[in-house]
Design a protein around this motif. Structure first.
Motif, PDB file in Angstrom:
ATOM      1  N   UNK A  54       0.858  -1.192   0.000  1.00  0.00           N
ATOM      2  CA  UNK A  54       0.000   0.000   0.000  1.00  0.00           C
ATOM      3  C   UNK A  54       0.890   1.237   0.000  1.00  0.00           C
ATOM      4  N   UNK A  55       1.060   1.846  -1.154  1.00  0.00           N
ATOM      5  CA  UNK A  55       2.027   2.936  -1.285  1.00  0.00           C
ATOM      6  C   UNK A  55       1.584   4.224  -0.599  1.00  0.00           C
ATOM      7  N   UNK A  56       0.291   4.364  -0.294  1.00  0.00           N
ATOM      8  CA  UNK A  56      -0.191   5.577   0.359  1.00  0.00           C
ATOM      9  C   UNK A  56      -0.448   5.388   1.851  1.00  0.00           C
ATOM     10  N   UNK A  57      -0.110   4.239   2.402  1.00  0.00           N
ATOM     11  CA  UNK A  57      -0.336   3.978   3.821  1.00  0.00           C
ATOM     12  C   UNK A  57       0.561   4.881   4.663  1.00  0.00           C
ATOM     13  N   UNK A  58      -0.071   5.677   5.541  1.00  0.00           N
ATOM     14  CA  UNK A  58       0.677   6.632   6.367  1.00  0.00           C
ATOM     15  C   UNK A  58       0.419   6.450   7.858  1.00  0.00           C
ATOM     16  N   UNK A  59      -0.631   5.748   8.235  1.00  0.00           N
ATOM     17  CA  UNK A  59      -0.957   5.583   9.653  1.00  0.00           C
ATOM     18  C   UNK A  59      -1.308   4.130   9.934  1.00  0.00           C
ATOM     19  N   UNK A  60      -0.676   3.559  10.966  1.00  0.00           N
ATOM     20  CA  UNK A  60      -0.911   2.165  11.324  1.00  0.00           C
ATOM     21  C   UNK A  60      -1.126   2.053  12.817  1.00  0.00           C
ATOM     22  N   UNK A  61      -2.210   1.384  13.194  1.00  0.00           N
ATOM     23  CA  UNK A  61      -2.519   1.067  14.592  1.00  0.00           C
ATOM     24  C   UNK A  61      -2.741  -0.436  14.664  1.00  0.00           C
ATOM     25  N   UNK A  62      -1.913  -1.141  15.431  1.00  0.00           N
ATOM     26  CA  UNK A  62      -1.984  -2.597  15.438  1.00  0.00           C
ATOM     27  C   UNK A  62      -1.883  -3.124  16.861  1.00  0.00           C
ATOM     28  N   UNK A  63      -2.709  -4.131  17.163  1.00  0.00           N
ATOM     29  CA  UNK A  63      -2.609  -4.856  18.418  1.00  0.00           C
ATOM     30  C   UNK A  63      -1.415  -5.793  18.305  1.00  0.00           C
ATOM     31  N   UNK A  64      -0.296  -5.391  18.910  1.00  0.00           N
ATOM     32  CA  UNK A  64       0.968  -6.088  18.705  1.00  0.00           C
ATOM     33  C   UNK A  64       1.211  -7.197  19.703  1.00  0.00           C
ATOM     34  N   UNK A  65       0.218  -7.510  20.532  1.00  0.00           N
ATOM     35  CA  UNK A  65       0.418  -8.527  21.564  1.00  0.00           C
ATOM     36  C   UNK A  65       0.724  -9.891  20.946  1.00  0.00           C
ATOM     37  N   UNK A  66       0.071 -10.215  19.841  1.00  0.00           N
ATOM     38  CA  UNK A  66       0.237 -11.530  19.243  1.00  0.00           C
ATOM     39  C   UNK A  66       1.282 -11.596  18.150  1.00  0.00           C
ATOM     40  N   UNK A  67       2.069 -10.538  17.981  1.00  0.00           N
ATOM     41  CA  UNK A  67       3.090 -10.540  16.935  1.00  0.00           C
ATOM     42  C   UNK A  67       4.358 -11.188  17.468  1.00  0.00           C
ATOM     43  N   UNK A  68       4.672 -12.372  16.964  1.00  0.00           N
ATOM     44  CA  UNK A  68       5.818 -13.127  17.455  1.00  0.00           C
ATOM     45  C   UNK A  68       7.040 -12.880  16.587  1.00  0.00           C
ATOM     46  N   UNK A  69       8.068 -13.683  16.788  1.00  0.00           N
ATOM     47  CA  UNK A  69       9.323 -13.500  16.063  1.00  0.00           C
ATOM     48  C   UNK A  69       9.174 -13.746  14.569  1.00  0.00           C
ATOM     49  N   UNK A  70       8.186 -14.542  14.179  1.00  0.00           N
ATOM     50  CA  UNK A  70       7.977 -14.800  12.756  1.00  0.00           C
ATOM     51  C   UNK A  70       7.262 -13.637  12.065  1.00  0.00           C
ATOM     52  N   UNK A  71       6.346 -12.971  12.778  1.00  0.00           N
ATOM     53  CA  UNK A  71       5.550 -11.895  12.180  1.00  0.00           C
ATOM     54  C   UNK A  71       6.209 -10.526  12.305  1.00  0.00           C
ATOM     55  N   UNK A  72       6.996 -10.319  13.349  1.00  0.00           N
ATOM     56  CA  UNK A  72       7.584  -9.001  13.588  1.00  0.00           C
ATOM     57  C   UNK A  72       8.400  -8.483  12.398  1.00  0.00           C
ATOM     58  N   UNK A  73       9.260  -9.296  11.744  1.00  0.00           N
ATOM     59  CA  UNK A  73      10.015  -8.773  10.584  1.00  0.00           C
ATOM     60  C   UNK A  73       9.115  -8.317   9.439  1.00  0.00           C
ATOM     61  N   UNK A  74       7.959  -8.971   9.265  1.00  0.00           N
ATOM     62  CA  UNK A  74       7.048  -8.552   8.197  1.00  0.00           C
ATOM     63  C   UNK A  74       6.461  -7.179   8.478  1.00  0.00           C
ATOM     64  N   UNK A  75       6.146  -6.940   9.742  1.00  0.00           N
ATOM     65  CA  UNK A  75       5.587  -5.634  10.099  1.00  0.00           C
ATOM     66  C   UNK A  75       6.613  -4.527   9.916  1.00  0.00           C
TER      67      UNK A  75
END
Length: 474
Positions: A148-169
């Motif tokens: 998403x080239x126009x994405x400027x604001x992100x709000x995410x519930x990061x509690x469930x983001x583990x070591x596999x998902x964190x690099x993608x974010x």
């Protein structure tokens, strides 16, 4: 017929200005979209600008295994928002609330969300903050966000983001606003490097709710990359002392807006030099005894001691049923040190004595919004005090130290409304009145006071709908 004539007489630019006032009233926008082709195009801009899927918690304890909820998901705004005519209009997506846990429902819902994100090229804000959800929600969605080239604001519930998902974010770039709800340790370890990539564009950085993994060392590691932000928030972390937090805030040279989750500490503290702080919001649990209230007021005075404060909001997160504690010492400080700048004071679950209310009205004459708890006697005296508040537009009162809610009459509401020249909204114990100018049968324009419903108009929350933002509406 009349509607058609009006649409012919009004230019497109005028219609844009008119319908802009209705951008949060979706029922009215839908009605306007049926008037003419021009009204339909303009209404669609606001109807499909914001898409929210936020199903509430079901009160029934019975487990619903029906796949019907997945179909309901597409009966709301998601299906029309994915049509070729509307995909360019969607700028905001929110997925929150209690998401279905049944595998069939969950899988179909994820397909719809993936399709929607791929179809909306102009998404600027994404909120992924469900209360209950399956981990696959982030597994499927996060890899799509860097596209998403126009994405400027992100709000995410990061509690469930583990070591596999964190690099993608952390692949996201060019964000102006980043909010992490209960950040996991895996994400915090990668956060300094990610902030380094975002530091040229990032202006708002928030760590909210449970921040137990945020230690002083972790917090200070962010500082070199946050030199340009002007808005920050920090949730609850018992690892951080007042002085740790104050030192961090002092290291943000452009900080103007601050939100913090307070907890009681007994050690001495310094007064931070927050020379640009204008807006402060403090969350706290209920203050039960006088010593707790005194420490809380002292903490606020330290934070705003050198700040050009314009707005102060105190958010009590639980309902306190103990005897009412007076916040008069804080009001005295605001009246003496911040009277010339303070425009918004929202302490709706805090109590002010009548003497403090008199001092506030006499000193803070630039107030525009006021929300406090007062006694019945103070409510009766307020019309005599409000004359000096020439900029006051909104008041919200909760009557304390009385049995049951106070029911305000129409005549009392009119007296309150006319007590200040610019006052247009009055709320007393949940009963809301608005003042507006209306044309009478004889053609003369009169100022009238009307009782209104407090709940805003919105589409059903659980059917893939558009919703209004739940901002505090005084």
């Amino acid at each position: 017929m009349a509607a058609g004539l009006v649409s012919c007489r009004l230019s497109y630019d005028i219609l844009v200005l008119v319908l802009e006032w209705l951008q949060d009233d979706y029922e009215s926008l839908f009605s306007c979209s049926l008037v003419s082709h021009a009204c339909r195009e303009i209404s669609a801009t606001y109807l499909y600008k914001k898409v929210v899927y936020s199903p509430p918690s079901k009160p029934s304890p019975v487990l619903d295994l029906s796949p019907k909820q997945a179909l309901d998901f597409m009966k709301g705004i998601f299906a029309p928002a994915c049509t070729p005519h509307h995909v360019q209009l969607v700028q905001y997506l929110e997925v929150s609330g209690f998401l279905p846990g049944h595998p069939k429902i969950r899988n179909r819902m994820m397909e719809y969300i993936e399709t929607a994100i791929k179809s909306w090229p102009n998404l600027q804000t994404i909120v992924l903050d469900p209360t209950s959800y399956h981990p696959s929600l982030f597994t499927e969605i996060l890899p799509l966000l860097p596209q998403l080239q126009f994405l400027r604001s992100l709000h995410v519930n990061a509690y469930g983001i583990d070591q596999a998902l964190a690099p993608k974010l952390t692949e996201l770039r060019n964000l102006n606003s980043l909010t992490l709800h209960s950040p996991s340790r895996a994400l915090l370890d990668l956060l300094p490097r990610w902030l380094g990539k975002l530091q040229d564009t990032l202006r708002e950085f928030k760590l909210t709710h449970g921040c137990g993994s945020v230690t002083p060392g972790v917090l200070y590691s962010f500082l070199p990359y946050l030199q340009k932000i002007d808005s920050s928030a920090l949730g609850l972390s018992y690892s951080l002392t007042n002085n740790d937090v104050f030192a961090f805030w002092e290291g943000l040279p452009h900080l103007q807006t601050l939100e913090y989750r307070y907890y009681l500490q007994l050690q001495p503290m310094i007064s931070p030099r927050l020379l640009h702080l204008r807006h402060l919001t403090v969350h706290h649990w209920g203050l039960l005894i006088t010593s707790e209230m005194t420490s809380f007021c002292k903490w606020i005075r330290h934070v705003i001691a050198k700040a050009p404060l314009e707005s102060l909001r105190l958010v009590c997160e639980i309902e306190v049923t103990s005897p009412t504690l007076s916040f008069d010492p804080l009001i005295e400080h605001l009246s003496l040190k911040h009277a010339t700048r303070l425009r918004i004071l929202d302490m709706r679950r805090s109590y002010l004595g009548i003497k403090a209310l008199r001092m506030l009205c006499r000193s803070c004459t630039v107030l525009e919004q006021l929300a406090v708890g007062i006694s019945g006697d103070a409510l009766d005296e307020f019309p005599l005090l409000a004359g000096s508040l020439v900029h006051l537009q909104t008041v919200w009162f909760r009557i304390r130290n009385c049995k049951g809610p106070v029911v305000i009459s129409q005549s009392s509401a009119e007296i309150l409304m006319r007590s200040a020249p610019c006052l247009r909204r009055v709320t007393v114990d949940g009963t809301r009145f608005e003042g507006l100018w209306k044309t009478g049968p004889d053609g003369d324009v009169r100022f009238v006071v009307e009782r209104v419903q407090t709940a805003g108009k919105r589409f059903p929350a659980g059917r893939g709908s558009i919703e209004e933002t739940d901002l505090i509406s005084l």
